[in-house]
Design a protein around this motif. Structure first.
Motif, PDB file in Angstrom:
ATOM      1  N   LEU A  60       0.872  -1.177   0.000  1.00  0.00           N
ATOM      2  CA  LEU A  60       0.000   0.000   0.000  1.00  0.00           C
ATOM      3  C   LEU A  60       0.906   1.224   0.000  1.00  0.00           C
ATOM      4  O   LEU A  60       1.756   1.376   0.878  1.00  0.00           O
ATOM      5  N   LEU A  61       0.719   2.093  -0.985  1.00  0.00           N
ATOM      6  CA  LEU A  61       1.549   3.289  -1.150  1.00  0.00           C
ATOM      7  C   LEU A  61       0.742   4.537  -0.823  1.00  0.00           C
ATOM      8  O   LEU A  61      -0.456   4.610  -1.118  1.00  0.00           O
ATOM      9  N   VAL A  62       1.404   5.533  -0.247  1.00  0.00           N
ATOM     10  CA  VAL A  62       0.767   6.830  -0.028  1.00  0.00           C
ATOM     11  C   VAL A  62       1.840   7.905  -0.080  1.00  0.00           C
ATOM     12  O   VAL A  62       2.876   7.790   0.564  1.00  0.00           O
ATOM     13  N   ASN A  63       1.604   8.935  -0.880  1.00  0.00           N
ATOM     14  CA  ASN A  63       2.573  10.011  -1.067  1.00  0.00           C
ATOM     15  C   ASN A  63       2.320  11.130  -0.057  1.00  0.00           C
ATOM     16  O   ASN A  63       2.228  12.302  -0.409  1.00  0.00           O
ATOM     17  N   HIS A  64       2.196  10.751   1.199  1.00  0.00           N
ATOM     18  CA  HIS A  64       1.827  11.679   2.276  1.00  0.00           C
ATOM     19  C   HIS A  64       2.490  11.158   3.546  1.00  0.00           C
ATOM     20  O   HIS A  64       2.071  10.137   4.097  1.00  0.00           O
ATOM     21  N   GLN A  65       3.517  11.852   4.025  1.00  0.00           N
ATOM     22  CA  GLN A  65       4.321  11.337   5.121  1.00  0.00           C
ATOM     23  C   GLN A  65       3.516  11.122   6.394  1.00  0.00           C
ATOM     24  O   GLN A  65       3.711  10.128   7.103  1.00  0.00           O
ATOM     25  N   GLU A  66       2.594  12.028   6.706  1.00  0.00           N
ATOM     26  CA  GLU A  66       1.815  11.904   7.937  1.00  0.00           C
ATOM     27  C   GLU A  66       0.883  10.687   7.881  1.00  0.00           C
ATOM     28  O   GLU A  66       0.694   9.992   8.879  1.00  0.00           O
ATOM     29  N   MET A  67       0.294  10.422   6.712  1.00  0.00           N
ATOM     30  CA  MET A  67      -0.563   9.243   6.582  1.00  0.00           C
ATOM     31  C   MET A  67       0.257   7.963   6.609  1.00  0.00           C
ATOM     32  O   MET A  67      -0.186   6.949   7.148  1.00  0.00           O
ATOM     33  N   LEU A  68       1.457   8.004   6.031  1.00  0.00           N
ATOM     34  CA  LEU A  68       2.331   6.831   6.074  1.00  0.00           C
ATOM     35  C   LEU A  68       2.657   6.459   7.517  1.00  0.00           C
ATOM     36  O   LEU A  68       2.721   5.271   7.867  1.00  0.00           O
ATOM     37  N   LYS A  69       2.835   7.453   8.370  1.00  0.00           N
ATOM     38  CA  LYS A  69       3.100   7.189   9.788  1.00  0.00           C
ATOM     39  C   LYS A  69       1.955   6.395  10.420  1.00  0.00           C
ATOM     40  O   LYS A  69       2.186   5.472  11.204  1.00  0.00           O
ATOM     41  N   ILE A  70       0.737   6.779  10.080  1.00  0.00           N
ATOM     42  CA  ILE A  70      -0.428   6.077  10.637  1.00  0.00           C
ATOM     43  C   ILE A  70      -0.473   4.638  10.145  1.00  0.00           C
ATOM     44  O   ILE A  70      -0.676   3.698  10.925  1.00  0.00           O
ATOM     45  N   TYR A  71      -0.295   4.427   8.849  1.00  0.00           N
ATOM     46  CA  TYR A  71      -0.315   3.064   8.313  1.00  0.00           C
ATOM     47  C   TYR A  71       0.749   2.196   8.979  1.00  0.00           C
ATOM     48  O   TYR A  71       0.498   1.042   9.338  1.00  0.00           O
ATOM     49  N   GLN A  72       1.937   2.731   9.159  1.00  0.00           N
ATOM     50  CA  GLN A  72       3.007   1.958   9.784  1.00  0.00           C
ATOM     51  C   GLN A  72       2.744   1.745  11.265  1.00  0.00           C
ATOM     52  O   GLN A  72       3.115   0.713  11.832  1.00  0.00           O
ATOM     53  N   GLU A  73       2.079   2.713  11.895  1.00  0.00           N
ATOM     54  CA  GLU A  73       1.719   2.567  13.300  1.00  0.00           C
ATOM     55  C   GLU A  73       0.675   1.461  13.465  1.00  0.00           C
ATOM     56  O   GLU A  73       0.747   0.651  14.394  1.00  0.00           O
ATOM     57  N   VAL A  74      -0.282   1.427  12.553  1.00  0.00           N
ATOM     58  CA  VAL A  74      -1.290   0.366  12.568  1.00  0.00           C
ATOM     59  C   VAL A  74      -0.626  -0.986  12.366  1.00  0.00           C
ATOM     60  O   VAL A  74      -0.958  -1.972  13.030  1.00  0.00           O
ATOM     61  N   ALA A  75       0.341  -1.040  11.438  1.00  0.00           N
ATOM     62  CA  ALA A  75       1.033  -2.300  11.164  1.00  0.00           C
ATOM     63  C   ALA A  75       1.755  -2.815  12.402  1.00  0.00           C
ATOM     64  O   ALA A  75       1.813  -4.026  12.647  1.00  0.00           O
ATOM     65  N   GLY A  76       2.300  -1.885  13.196  1.00  0.00           N
ATOM     66  CA  GLY A  76       3.006  -2.290  14.402  1.00  0.00           C
ATOM     67  C   GLY A  76       2.103  -2.910  15.448  1.00  0.00           C
ATOM     68  O   GLY A  76       2.570  -3.652  16.320  1.00  0.00           O
ATOM     69  N   ALA A  77       0.797  -2.610  15.361  1.00  0.00           N
ATOM     70  CA  ALA A  77      -0.159  -3.143  16.332  1.00  0.00           C
ATOM     71  C   ALA A  77      -0.994  -4.280  15.752  1.00  0.00           C
ATOM     72  O   ALA A  77      -1.943  -4.733  16.372  1.00  0.00           O
ATOM     73  N   ASP A  78      -0.621  -4.757  14.560  1.00  0.00           N
ATOM     74  CA  ASP A  78      -1.396  -5.785  13.866  1.00  0.00           C
ATOM     75  C   ASP A  78      -0.511  -7.002  13.623  1.00  0.00           C
ATOM     76  O   ASP A  78       0.645  -6.874  13.220  1.00  0.00           O
ATOM     77  N   THR A  79      -1.057  -8.194  13.855  1.00  0.00           N
ATOM     78  CA  THR A  79      -0.264  -9.424  13.675  1.00  0.00           C
ATOM     79  C   THR A  79      -0.125  -9.825  12.217  1.00  0.00           C
ATOM     80  O   THR A  79       0.738 -10.626  11.867  1.00  0.00           O
ATOM     81  N   VAL A  80      -0.979  -9.292  11.339  1.00  0.00           N
ATOM     82  CA  VAL A  80      -0.962  -9.652   9.925  1.00  0.00           C
ATOM     83  C   VAL A  80      -0.100  -8.685   9.116  1.00  0.00           C
ATOM     84  O   VAL A  80       0.675  -9.093   8.254  1.00  0.00           O
ATOM     85  N   LEU A  81      -0.236  -7.392   9.383  1.00  0.00           N
ATOM     86  CA  LEU A  81       0.455  -6.376   8.598  1.00  0.00           C
ATOM     87  C   LEU A  81       1.888  -6.178   9.081  1.00  0.00           C
ATOM     88  O   LEU A  81       2.186  -6.318  10.267  1.00  0.00           O
ATOM     89  N   HIS A  82       2.768  -5.847   8.136  1.00  0.00           N
ATOM     90  CA  HIS A  82       4.154  -5.516   8.435  1.00  0.00           C
ATOM     91  C   HIS A  82       4.425  -4.079   8.001  1.00  0.00           C
ATOM     92  O   HIS A  82       3.813  -3.590   7.041  1.00  0.00           O
ATOM     93  N   LYS A  83       5.340  -3.415   8.676  1.00  0.00           N
ATOM     94  CA  LYS A  83       5.644  -2.031   8.303  1.00  0.00           C
ATOM     95  C   LYS A  83       6.142  -1.932   6.868  1.00  0.00           C
ATOM     96  O   LYS A  83       5.891  -0.946   6.175  1.00  0.00           O
ATOM     97  N   LYS A  84       6.849  -2.955   6.403  1.00  0.00           N
ATOM     98  CA  LYS A  84       7.373  -2.937   5.034  1.00  0.00           C
ATOM     99  C   LYS A  84       6.264  -3.054   3.984  1.00  0.00           C
ATOM    100  O   LYS A  84       6.512  -2.843   2.797  1.00  0.00           O
ATOM    101  N   ASP A  85       5.042  -3.376   4.416  1.00  0.00           N
ATOM    102  CA  ASP A  85       3.910  -3.427   3.486  1.00  0.00           C
ATOM    103  C   ASP A  85       3.545  -2.037   2.976  1.00  0.00           C
ATOM    104  O   ASP A  85       2.860  -1.908   1.958  1.00  0.00           O
ATOM    105  N   PHE A  86       3.974  -1.008   3.698  1.00  0.00           N
ATOM    106  CA  PHE A  86       3.580   0.365   3.385  1.00  0.00           C
ATOM    107  C   PHE A  86       4.798   1.173   2.961  1.00  0.00           C
ATOM    108  O   PHE A  86       5.876   1.055   3.548  1.00  0.00           O
ATOM    109  N   ALA A  87       4.642   2.004   1.944  1.00  0.00           N
ATOM    110  CA  ALA A  87       5.779   2.765   1.425  1.00  0.00           C
ATOM    111  C   ALA A  87       5.287   4.000   0.684  1.00  0.00           C
ATOM    112  O   ALA A  87       4.094   4.153   0.409  1.00  0.00           O
TER     113      ALA A  87
END
Length: 406
Positions: free
Chosen positions: A85-112
């Motif tokens: 999942l890609l997003v050209n918005h640094q603040e939104m990327l932080k949220i996606y990666q934060e969600v990934a850190g609290a999820d057993t399925v998602l990984h931070k590397k899934d988002f860029a």
């Protein structure tokens, strides 16, 4: 921070929010689209569109999580698939990666962000299976050395390196000429491939007040209608910035996530140590600073003492937004229409000239109107407005008085 706290602070729906029938239908449509094109060699593009606040980001975040769960199972047609999942918005990327850190399925590397994704895949030649793109209207449509993007169109490159692309597109949230999009420009890219367009219409962010969303749409188009009178949404016009700020602080103490925001027509620079200020009558507050932390701007307690910009807040939910309309937003009492003063807009980065846009003045005017749309639709529970232009301020006050609102 748990998922409930993250949801309350961002574009994600809280556990109390039900997904609309449209969103459920969207999830099924995306999954069917992927199945239909999974065994084809050609690329395919699914486009999700809809007004600000209709839950586009929340919907694709949910679908992406579902896909990653299937991808990490041992069997099934998506098992072992490579997806991002890609997003050209640094603040939104932080949220996606934060969600990934609290999820057993998602990984931070899934988002860029798009540029690293494009450059990495150009080097390896490996095709991604499914690529989601949130806020695709922020993708670059020209080379940008600052962002290390040397090609001509980020969406074209993302499609080139993906089997299936699922993207969120809203031309009313385009904020820069270097990422200038409209429907003809989008179709010039996607019409080369099998594609499907899906529209979301249910308003999630502006709680219980479609009339407010309709008023904002008319306002950004240039017309001032009577302020909607509703008990479900705190919508007021202010004659000075100080009482507006006081109300923002009060709402923040009671509910959290109340912030001041302003149009980008007060002087500022992105880099450097100088503090720049937003002036709203008797109010003087500093612009937001570059946020080098992993926490989004709106979640930082200290930012109650700052003014956020379109780049800080785009894509996010607030409980209450105090909006300062700067000198670029005026009003002509004779025509009874908004006036856009291009020479007053201070976001020089947004207006870097392009030779391939026929009517540059019209494009710049639309960018300012889009910024109004982005700012005015941030508040879930309410919005307060102060206009620096005297004619506009008076017109807004009269529009509020027509409905008996202060």
């Amino acid at each position: 921070m748990n998922n409930q706290q993250l949801s309350a602070a961002t574009f994600l729906l809280t556990d109390q929010d039900d997904y609309s029938a449209d969103q459920e239908r969207l999830n099924r449509a995306i999954m069917q689209f992927i199945k239909d094109h999974w065994h084809h060699d050609e690329h395919a593009v699914f486009v999700l569109t809809g007004d600000a606040g209709t839950g586009k980001s929340a919907a694709i975040a949910r679908t992406f999580s579902h896909i990653q769960r299937l991808a990490r199972q041992k069997s099934g047609f998506l098992a072992g698939s490579q997806n991002n999942l890609l997003v050209n918005h640094q603040e939104m990327l932080k949220i996606y990666q934060e969600v990934a850190g609290a999820d057993t399925v998602l990984h931070k590397k899934d988002f860029a962000k798009p540029t690293p994704f494009i450059n990495d895949h150009a080097k390896t030649g490996v095709r991604n299976d499914i690529t989601f793109v949130d806020e695709a209207h922020l993708l670059l449509t020209q080379p940008d050395r600052f962002n290390r993007f040397d090609q001509h169109n980020q969406l074209t490159e993302i499609i080139r390196h993906s089997r299936v692309v699922v993207l969120v597109f809203d031309p009313h949230q385009v904020l820069k000429l270097k990422s200038y999009w409209d429907w003809p420009r989008l179709h010039a890219v996607i019409d080369h491939y099998p594609h499907q367009i899906f529209d979301l219409s249910h308003q999630f962010r502006i709680k219980g007040a479609q009339t407010v969303a309709d008023w904002i749409n008319a306002f950004t188009a240039g017309q001032i209608l009577p302020i909607p009178a509703t008990d479900h949404y705190d919508f007021h016009v202010y004659t000075d910035g100080t009482p507006l700020y006081q109300h923002v602080r009060m709402v923040n103490q009671r509910h959290g996530l109340a912030r001041m925001l302003a149009t980008a027509d007060f002087p500022f620079t992105v880099f450097g140590n100088k503090t720049w200020y937003v002036h709203a009558g008797s109010l003087r507050l500093p612009w937001d600073k570059i946020n080098m932390t992993s926490t989004p701007w709106a979640q930082l307690p200290k930012t109650i003492n700052e003014v956020g910009s379109i780049y800080t807040i785009q894509g996010f939910d607030l409980n209450y937004a105090g909006i300062v309309l700067g000198p670029a937003i005026g009003y002509d009492p004779h025509t009874q229409k908004l006036q856009i003063h291009l020479d007053q807009y201070q976001d020089t980065e947004a207006f870097k000239n392009r030779s391939d846009i026929p009517d540059l003045a019209q494009a710049k005017t639309q960018i300012i109107r889009n910024s109004l749309n982005v700012l005015l639709k941030r508040g879930r529970l309410g919005v307060g407005i102060y206009a620096t232009d005297p004619n506009l301020r008076q017109a807004l006050i009269e529009a509020a008085q027509e409905s008996g609102r202060p």
